[in-house]
Enzyme design. Structure first.
Site, short mmCIF file in Angstrom:
data_model
loop_
_atom_site.label_atom_id
_atom_site.label_comp_id
_atom_site.label_asym_id
_atom_site.label_seq_id
_atom_site.Cartn_x
_atom_site.Cartn_y
_atom_site.Cartn_z
N HIS A 214 0.70 -1.05 -0.25
CA HIS A 214 0.08 -0.38 -0.65
C HIS A 214 0.99 1.54 0.45
O HIS A 214 1.76 1.09 1.06
CB HIS A 214 -0.77 -0.25 0.90
CG HIS A 214 -1.80 0.46 1.32
ND1 HIS A 214 -2.01 2.57 1.06
CD2 HIS A 214 -3.47 0.27 0.73
CE1 HIS A 214 -3.27 2.86 1.44
NE2 HIS A 214 -3.93 1.77 0.55
N ASP B 19 -7.46 -5.30 0.07
CA ASP B 19 -8.84 -5.74 -0.97
C ASP B 19 -8.33 -7.52 -0.89
O ASP B 19 -8.74 -8.50 -2.01
CB ASP B 19 -7.55 -4.96 -2.49
CG ASP B 19 -8.66 -4.14 -2.89
OD1 ASP B 19 -7.54 -3.74 -2.43
OD2 ASP B 19 -9.66 -3.32 -2.68
C1 SDX Z 1 -6.59 0.63 -3.18
O1 SDX Z 1 -4.61 4.71 -2.10
C2 SDX Z 1 -5.24 3.82 -1.45
O2 SDX Z 1 -5.95 4.61 -0.38
C3 SDX Z 1 -5.97 2.73 -2.48
C4 SDX Z 1 -6.79 1.87 -1.06
C5 SDX Z 1 -8.16 3.29 -1.36
O3 SDX Z 1 -8.73 2.46 -0.43
O4 SDX Z 1 -8.52 4.05 -1.66
O5 SDX Z 1 -6.54 1.68 -0.30
C6 SDX Z 1 -7.43 0.67 -2.32
O6 SDX Z 1 -6.45 0.81 -4.16
C7 SDX Z 1 -5.50 -1.17 -1.99
C8 SDX Z 1 -4.11 -1.51 -3.11
C9 SDX Z 1 -4.62 -2.25 -3.77
N1 SDX Z 1 -3.49 -2.57 -4.77
C10 SDX Z 1 -2.98 -3.88 -5.22
O7 SDX Z 1 -3.18 -4.79 -4.36
C11 SDX Z 1 -2.01 -3.88 -6.57
C12 SDX Z 1 -0.32 -4.70 -5.82
N2 SDX Z 1 0.08 -3.43 -5.07
C13 SDX Z 1 0.78 -2.47 -5.63
O8 SDX Z 1 0.99 -2.45 -6.58
C14 SDX Z 1 1.29 -1.27 -4.69
O9 SDX Z 1 1.61 -2.13 -3.17
C15 SDX Z 1 0.50 -0.31 -4.81
C16 SDX Z 1 0.46 0.26 -5.95
C17 SDX Z 1 -0.56 -0.17 -3.93
C18 SDX Z 1 1.72 0.86 -4.05
O10 SDX Z 1 2.44 1.06 -4.86
P1 SDX Z 1 3.82 1.69 -4.50
O11 SDX Z 1 3.50 2.91 -3.65
O12 SDX Z 1 4.65 1.79 -5.46
O13 SDX Z 1 4.16 0.72 -3.01
P2 SDX Z 1 6.10 1.64 -2.08
O14 SDX Z 1 6.61 2.16 -2.70
O15 SDX Z 1 5.11 1.42 -1.41
O16 SDX Z 1 6.63 0.04 -2.83
C19 SDX Z 1 7.61 -0.85 -2.25
C20 SDX Z 1 8.71 -1.49 -2.98
C21 SDX Z 1 8.70 -1.07 -4.51
O17 SDX Z 1 9.88 -1.71 -4.92
P3 SDX Z 1 11.18 -0.83 -4.71
O18 SDX Z 1 10.91 -0.02 -5.66
O19 SDX Z 1 11.30 -0.32 -3.18
O20 SDX Z 1 12.25 -2.09 -5.29
O21 SDX Z 1 7.71 -2.54 -2.87
C22 SDX Z 1 7.15 -2.97 -4.27
C23 SDX Z 1 7.66 -2.03 -5.30
O22 SDX Z 1 8.01 -1.69 -6.41
N3 SDX Z 1 6.07 -3.26 -4.02
C24 SDX Z 1 5.96 -4.67 -4.29
C25 SDX Z 1 4.30 -4.53 -4.19
N4 SDX Z 1 3.94 -3.63 -3.98
C26 SDX Z 1 4.91 -3.05 -3.53
N5 SDX Z 1 6.39 -6.21 -4.80
C27 SDX Z 1 5.42 -6.88 -5.59
N6 SDX Z 1 4.50 -6.86 -4.58
C28 SDX Z 1 3.59 -6.05 -4.71
N7 SDX Z 1 2.47 -5.97 -4.11
#
Ligand code: SDX
Length: 430
Positions: free
Chosen positions: A305, A363
């Protein structure tokens, strides 16, 4: 506000920037003075930028806290219901008996849709994704309600809120019925909000529909958990659209479109698709390896998240609701749920996920719960949009009711071509 300043020094100049303090002491630096000097800040994805002031919802990502108007989400999920939460988000206080009675009546009396809207559906292919239909139909509502589109009139804003909260379940159920070739079902005023939605989704003309209170309560709780989440991508979209003076139906349609993405509201559908893709517990290590691989676009859907770097407080409640529904429906041994539990257990022990603080978000469980409720995956984000409508309209109303609100207009870092003269095609290199 705060009486302190932050000072930044660059290009032989020092600029004092006011420090702003929120209710919980979060520190924000007001960079407006920079703009007056023609300087900008750079923050793609707004990871460190507050776009507005708001009193609606507070999230503490490190402590896993979510408050709607100051009330913790776990207390609201336990003791309240969705329509009461709608009143709270819109008005700032929990309603008394008279207020919730009047609010419920107003919503109930707006649940039907204009008969001409039925014609819209006939223009879509039966296999159109329900979110595509939802975006279109909600955006077109402004074609019907010319009588309440003055965004400066509080009564018009209130009427738009009633209409949207009331009609989203009716339209969502119509999306499902149309996709499946079933006759539309009219809302029934005798049912609660969640019961009415399940009735419009699943009742059949050939037999009497009987409400299941456990499933209706689970549906209502899913609505509560998804009602608002401060400045997420879709809410920020609604605010930006609303800042131009666009009508509320157009703004909510923009929010629905933004929510559709798999990184946002589309994640619950993506979780189910991912679980089907993994298929068996034995393949979990293979997919965790892919999730860790920077060269692989695979992400573990339902994990991570932008704000929560601790457990998503909604996920805890959703997990219990998921158990309740599976037990009620008699599918506790559902292989998909067992696969999800094993995936959660392994992921939470995986060093990559621990180091990057990637926990299950709301989710991860909502998809399995909705599936157990008999709702197909292509309807999951439609239900998320249904529930989030009150959050979107609350933020829209909070913004447009502030006389000082201005059109949103982010700036950019330009790295394109420097100024150059036009070259006729005869002189261009081949
Ligand atoms: C919702 O914003 C909100 O409030 C949204 C929401 C709402 O109620 O409105 O809460 C609803 O959208 C929940 C999120 C649902 N999405 C998913 O479950 C999709 C999978 N999650 C990822 O796509 C990701 O976690 C995000 C998009 C949610 C967040 O992306 P970020 O901001 O890039 O995450 P981060 O900066 O904390 O990531 C840190 C690291 C990154 O790697 P590095 O660049 O540091 O090497 O963790 C990695 C990311 O690539 N990473 C993941 C991951 N999520 C983050 N790696 C593998 N699997 C994942 N799910």
């Amino acid at each position: 506000m705060s009486d302190k300043n932050a000072t930044i020094t660059f290009d032989n100049q020092s600029i004092d920037l006011p420090i702003l303090k929120g209710t919980f002491g979060d520190t924000l630096i007001d960079i407006n003075p920079l703009g007056k000097l023609g300087d900008f800040t750079y923050d793609p994805g707004f990871t460190s930028t507050a776009a507005c002031e708001s009193k609606i919802t507070f999230i503490d990502g490190d402590r896993g806290v979510l408050l709607y108007r100051g009330y913790p989400i776990d207390q609201l999920a336990e003791h309240s219901d969705y329509l009461e939460i709608c009143y709270l988000l819109l008005n700032g206080e929990l309603p008394n008996k008279e207020q919730i009675k009047a609010f419920t009546k107003n919503v109930t009396l707006h649940t039907m849709v204009h008969q001409q809207i039925y014609q819209f559906f006939n223009g879509f292919r039966r296999d159109a994704h329900p979110m595509a239909v939802m975006v279109g139909v909600v955006g077109a509502l402004s074609a019907f309600y010319h009588d309440a589109l003055d965004i400066t009139d509080p009564k018009h804003r209130e009427t738009a809120a009633y209409r949207l909260i009331a009609k989203m379940p009716t339209i969502a159920a119509m999306c499902y019925r149309y996709y499946n070739g079933l006759p539309f079902v009219q809302p029934q005023n005798e049912y609660s909000y969640a019961e009415n939605f399940l009735h419009m989704m699943f009742s059949m003309p050939s037999e009497k529909w009987v409400s299941n209170p456990v499933l209706a309560k689970a549906m209502d709780r899913i609505f509560i958990l998804h009602a608002d989440h401060e400045q997420n991508a879709s809410t920020s979209t609604v605010r930006l659209a609303g800042s131009t003076g666009a009508n509320p139906f157009a703004c909510i349609s923009a929010g629905i479109a933004a929510l559709w993405g798999p990184a946002h509201g589309g994640a619950n559908e993506a979780v189910l698709n991912m679980l089907h893709q993994i298929g068996d517990v034995s393949r979990i290590p293979e997919f965790l390896k892919r999730a860790r691989d920077k060269n692989d676009s695979f992400r573990l859907m339902g994990f991570g998240h932008r704000v929560y770097k601790n457990y998503d407080p909604r996920a805890k409640i959703m997990r219990q609701t998921c158990h309740d529904v599976l037990a009620e429906v008699g599918v506790q041994n559902d292989p998909l749920f067992k696969l999800a539990m094993e995936l959660e257990r392994i992921a939470l022990e995986d060093p990559y996920f621990v180091e990057k603080k990637l926990y299950p978000n709301v989710d991860f469980y909502s998809g399995i719960t909705l599936s157990a409720l008999g709702i197909p995956t292509n309807m999951f984000t439609v239900i998320f949009a249904l529930a989030r409508t009150v959050g979107w309209i609350s933020h829209w109303s909070e913004m447009v009711s502030d006389p000082s609100f201005r059109i949103g207009r982010p700036r950019q870092l330009y790295t394109g071509a420097a100024t150059r003269d036009f070259v006729s095609i005869a002189k261009r290199s081949s």
